[in-house]
Scaffold this active site. Structure first.
Site, PDB file in Angstrom:
ATOM      1  N   ARG A 242       0.853  -1.192   0.000  1.00  0.00           N
ATOM      2  CA  ARG A 242       0.000   0.000   0.000  1.00  0.00           C
ATOM      3  C   ARG A 242       0.883   1.234   0.000  1.00  0.00           C
ATOM      4  O   ARG A 242       1.822   1.341   0.788  1.00  0.00           O
ATOM      5  CB  ARG A 242      -0.925   0.050   1.213  1.00  0.00           C
ATOM      6  CG  ARG A 242      -1.711   1.375   1.294  1.00  0.00           C
ATOM      7  CD  ARG A 242      -2.843   1.366   2.296  1.00  0.00           C
ATOM      8  NE  ARG A 242      -3.501   2.663   2.404  1.00  0.00           N
ATOM      9  CZ  ARG A 242      -4.368   3.168   1.525  1.00  0.00           C
ATOM     10  NH1 ARG A 242      -4.674   2.441   0.456  1.00  0.00           N
ATOM     11  NH2 ARG A 242      -4.913   4.348   1.684  1.00  0.00           N
ATOM     12  N   VAL A 243       0.578   2.165  -0.880  1.00  0.00           N
ATOM     13  CA  VAL A 243       1.186   3.490  -0.876  1.00  0.00           C
ATOM     14  C   VAL A 243       0.180   4.415  -0.198  1.00  0.00           C
ATOM     15  O   VAL A 243      -0.932   4.603  -0.700  1.00  0.00           O
ATOM     16  CB  VAL A 243       1.502   3.966  -2.300  1.00  0.00           C
ATOM     17  CG1 VAL A 243       2.093   5.363  -2.260  1.00  0.00           C
ATOM     18  CG2 VAL A 243       2.442   2.992  -2.990  1.00  0.00           C
ATOM     19  N   HIS A 244       0.549   4.970   0.938  1.00  0.00           N
ATOM     20  CA  HIS A 244      -0.398   5.714   1.779  1.00  0.00           C
ATOM     21  C   HIS A 244       0.081   7.139   1.971  1.00  0.00           C
ATOM     22  O   HIS A 244       1.236   7.374   2.287  1.00  0.00           O
ATOM     23  CB  HIS A 244      -0.506   5.019   3.149  1.00  0.00           C
ATOM     24  CG  HIS A 244      -1.562   5.585   4.049  1.00  0.00           C
ATOM     25  ND1 HIS A 244      -2.842   5.078   4.073  1.00  0.00           N
ATOM     26  CD2 HIS A 244      -1.540   6.586   4.957  1.00  0.00           C
ATOM     27  CE1 HIS A 244      -3.562   5.756   4.965  1.00  0.00           C
ATOM     28  NE2 HIS A 244      -2.791   6.682   5.510  1.00  0.00           N
ATOM     29  N   CYS A 258     -12.835  10.253   7.490  1.00  0.00           N
ATOM     30  CA  CYS A 258     -12.235   9.649   6.292  1.00  0.00           C
ATOM     31  C   CYS A 258     -11.848   8.201   6.590  1.00  0.00           C
ATOM     32  O   CYS A 258     -11.922   7.727   7.714  1.00  0.00           O
ATOM     33  CB  CYS A 258     -11.020  10.443   5.821  1.00  0.00           C
ATOM     34  SG  CYS A 258      -9.676  10.472   7.018  1.00  0.00           S
ATOM     35  N   CYS A 260      -8.799   6.867   6.122  1.00  0.00           N
ATOM     36  CA  CYS A 260      -7.345   6.733   6.074  1.00  0.00           C
ATOM     37  C   CYS A 260      -6.795   5.696   7.063  1.00  0.00           C
ATOM     38  O   CYS A 260      -6.089   4.772   6.673  1.00  0.00           O
ATOM     39  CB  CYS A 260      -6.688   8.089   6.283  1.00  0.00           C
ATOM     40  SG  CYS A 260      -7.046   9.262   4.945  1.00  0.00           S
ATOM     41  N   GLY A 290      -3.356  16.206   4.038  1.00  0.00           N
ATOM     42  CA  GLY A 290      -4.489  16.891   3.424  1.00  0.00           C
ATOM     43  C   GLY A 290      -4.387  17.004   1.929  1.00  0.00           C
ATOM     44  O   GLY A 290      -4.616  18.078   1.372  1.00  0.00           O
ATOM     45  N   ASP A 329      -6.638  18.428  -5.562  1.00  0.00           N
ATOM     46  CA  ASP A 329      -5.615  17.555  -4.984  1.00  0.00           C
ATOM     47  C   ASP A 329      -4.250  18.034  -5.467  1.00  0.00           C
ATOM     48  O   ASP A 329      -4.089  18.347  -6.641  1.00  0.00           O
ATOM     49  CB  ASP A 329      -5.864  16.114  -5.450  1.00  0.00           C
ATOM     50  CG  ASP A 329      -5.134  15.059  -4.632  1.00  0.00           C
ATOM     51  OD1 ASP A 329      -4.041  15.365  -4.124  1.00  0.00           O
ATOM     52  OD2 ASP A 329      -5.645  13.936  -4.502  1.00  0.00           O
ATOM     53  N   ARG A 331      -1.373  16.182  -4.463  1.00  0.00           N
ATOM     54  CA  ARG A 331      -0.407  15.114  -4.177  1.00  0.00           C
ATOM     55  C   ARG A 331       0.398  14.732  -5.412  1.00  0.00           C
ATOM     56  O   ARG A 331       1.543  14.338  -5.310  1.00  0.00           O
ATOM     57  CB  ARG A 331      -1.142  13.891  -3.624  1.00  0.00           C
ATOM     58  CG  ARG A 331      -1.593  14.069  -2.200  1.00  0.00           C
ATOM     59  CD  ARG A 331      -2.404  12.895  -1.728  1.00  0.00           C
ATOM     60  NE  ARG A 331      -3.693  12.817  -2.420  1.00  0.00           N
ATOM     61  CZ  ARG A 331      -4.597  11.877  -2.197  1.00  0.00           C
ATOM     62  NH1 ARG A 331      -4.344  10.925  -1.319  1.00  0.00           N
ATOM     63  NH2 ARG A 331      -5.746  11.882  -2.838  1.00  0.00           N
TER      64      ARG A 331
END
Length: 417
Positions: A242-244, A258, A260, A290, A329, A331
Site C-alpha cells: 500500500r502506498v499511503h 475519512c 485513512c 491533506g 488535490d 499530491r
C-alpha cells in the site's frame, strides 16, 4: 553593532563561480556511484555544496533555530559510525536509469561506504536514507488476532502481538530536469514556479542552471517492510503493498471523517498475512497531509463541507475542496513510484488501494499490478461514506457497482438524517 563582536561575511551562492569550484559534479542516473558523484547539501562548508537547498527538508528551519539559539554548533558534522543500514538495499538496475528515479538519491543510504574517499577528504556528505529495524504495536492487529484473522508465528508476529519490520526513512532529492519531464513542463518553468511560490527562498533555482539537484523543504517518506526487504526486488515472491498518503487526524487520532486509518491498518494486516504466507509486505507512507494542501486547509474544507446548504454531500465533495484550495488535490502521484523502483520492485501482486491516480502512476512507470484490494465496507466509518461514494464516482477502483447521481443524492440524504 558592538565593535568587539566579530563580523561574519555572508557568502552568496546565487551565481556560478561563487564558492562551488570544489564541489563534486553530479551525473544523475549513472550506475556507478563514483561517476554519479555524492550529494553535498550540508551548510558547514559552502564551497563544497553541489545542490540547491539543505538536508532534512523542513527540519532545516529547526536546525537554523538551534544554531541561532546557540544550542547547535554551526557546521556540526555528524559522526556516522555504526549508522549504516541494518539491511542492504540494492543496488538495483533502476538505480542507473535516470527515467525511473528522479526524486530520491539511490545511493543515499550507503554514503558511509560508497563515498568513503570523499568523506576522508573532508566532504560533509550526509545520508538521505536510513534503514533500521523496529517492532510496531497496533490495537487493530490485536483485534485481528482476537477474531482469528491473524495468528502468532514468532517471526512476523510475536507473542506480544507486535509485528517485526524493517523501517526506512527517505528524504526527497529532486533532479530538476527529470522532475520537469515527469510533469511535462520545461525545466525553466518548473524552476521559476518553485522560486516564486516559495517566496524567493532559493534564488539559485533561477540563477544557477548548473545546479540540477534540489533538496526541497518538504516531508519525505517512511517505509515499513514485513518480511525480507530483499524479496521486494523478486517478482516471483508475492508482494502485498500500500502506498499511503499522510492523514494525521485519522492515522494518529482516529478521526472518523475519512477512511485513512482503517485502510492503513487493513493494509498492514494484509501485509502481515502475506509475509506469513512466504511473501513480503510493504507500506510506503508519504508526508502529504491533506492531499498535500496542508492540515489548515483540510480543516477549512471540513467546515465548508458540513456547513454548506444541504450539508455534506458526495456530489459536492471535491467542489468544496477546490473552492477553498483552488485545486482538488496536490499530491501529484507522478513522483510516487520512484521509491518502488529504488526497492527494485517490478511487480505488485496485491495492491491495497482503490486510488486510480496511484494505480495509473505505478503501472505507467512500468511496474505490473495484479489484484487490487478494496477496503471492506465494514471498515468504512459512517461519517466517511460521503468521501468513499464521491471517490468511487470519480474513478476509484471498486469491485461493486459505481454509484450514479441518484446514488450520490441518496448519500446526501443519509448525511442530512
Amino acid at each position: 553593532m558592538d565593535s568587539a563582536t566579530p563580523t561574519r561575511h555572508i557568502r552568496l551562492t546565487s551565481h556560478p563561480g561563487q564558492g562551488t569550484d570544489a564541489a563534486p559534479t553530479i551525473h544523475w542516473g549513472a550506475a556507478d556511484p563514483q561517476v554519479r558523484g555524492p550529494i553535498v547539501g550540508s551548510t558547514g562548508n559552502r564551497s563544497q555544496r553541489n545542490v540547491i537547498g539543505t538536508h532534512s527538508g523542513s527540519y532545516g528551519v529547526y536546525r537554523a533555530l538551534a544554531v541561532a539559539a546557540g544550542n547547535l554548533e554551526r557546521g556540526h558534522r555528524a559522526d556516522l559510525t555504526d549508522t549504516a543500514p541494518t539491511d542492504p538495499v540494492g543496488p538495483c538496475p533502476q538505480w542507473g536509469d535516470a527515467k525511473r528515479i528522479v526524486s530520491i538519491d539511490p545511493w543515499g543510504a550507503s554514503v558511509q561506504t560508497v563515498y568513503a574517499d570523499y568523506l576522508a577528504q573532508g566532504y560533509d556528505i550526509r545520508p538521505t536514507i536510513a534503514v533500521t529495524k523496529a517492532h510496531i504495536h497496533l490495537p487493530e492487529i490485536k483485534q485481528a488476532l482476537a477474531f482469528q484473522r491473524l495468528a502468532i508465528d514468532g517471526k512476523v508476529l510475536l507473542d506480544d502481538a507486535s509485528a517485526t519490520v524493517t523501517k526506512v526513512a527517505l528524504e526527497p532529492v529532486w533532479w530538476l530536469p527529470g522532475v520537469a519531464e515527469r510533469f511535462k513542463v520545461s525545466e525553466a518553468d518548473l524552476r521559476r514556479a518553485l522560486f516564486e511560490e516559495t517566496g524567493g527562498m532559493y534564488p539559485e533555482l533561477v540563477t544557477r542552471s548548473d545546479l540540477e539537484v534540489f533538496l526541497p523543504p518538504i516531508g519525505g517518506q517512511t517505509l515499513y517492510v514485513f518480511g525480507d526487504i530483499r524479496d521486494l526486488a523478486k517478482p516471483e515472491v508475492t508482494l502485498t503493498a500500500r502506498v499511503h498518503d499522510e492523514c494525521n487526524g485519522s492515522d494518529v487520532f482516529g478521526s472518523d471523517i475519512c477512511t485513512c486509518r482503517p485502510y492503513l491498518t487493513h493494509a498492514i494486516e494484509e501485509c502481515i498475512r502475506g509475509a506469513q504466507a512466504g511473501g513480503v509486505g510493504l507500506i510506503a507512507y508519504s508526508r502529504k497531509e491533506g492531499r498535500a494542501l496542508g492540515e489548515v486547509t483540510k480543516f477549512l474544507v471540513y467546515n465548508a463541507r458540513k456547513r454548506q446548504v444541504g450539508g455534506d454531500s458526495a456530489d459536492k465533495y471535491f467542489l468544496r475542496t477546490e473552492c477553498v484550495a483552488g485545486v482538488q488535490d496536490m499530491r501529484f502521484q507522478e513522483l510516487m513510484p520512484d521509491v518502488l523502483h529504488w526497492l527494485g520492485i517490478r511487480k505488485i501482486h496485491r495492491l491495497v488501494s482503490m486510488s486510480n491516480d496511484k494505480y495509473d502512476a505505478i503501472t505507467g512507470s512500468g511496474i505490473e499490478v495484479g489484484e487490487r484490494v478494496a477496503i471492506p465496507d465494514a471498515l468504512i466509518p459512517a461519517d466517511a461514506k460521503v468521501e468513499m461514494e464521491a471517490k468511487i464516482a470519480a474513478g476509484y477502483f471498486t469491485d461493486g457497482p459505481v454509484p450514479t447521481q441518484a446514488d450520490l443524492a441518496r448519500v446526501q440524504g443519509r448525511a442530512l438524517e
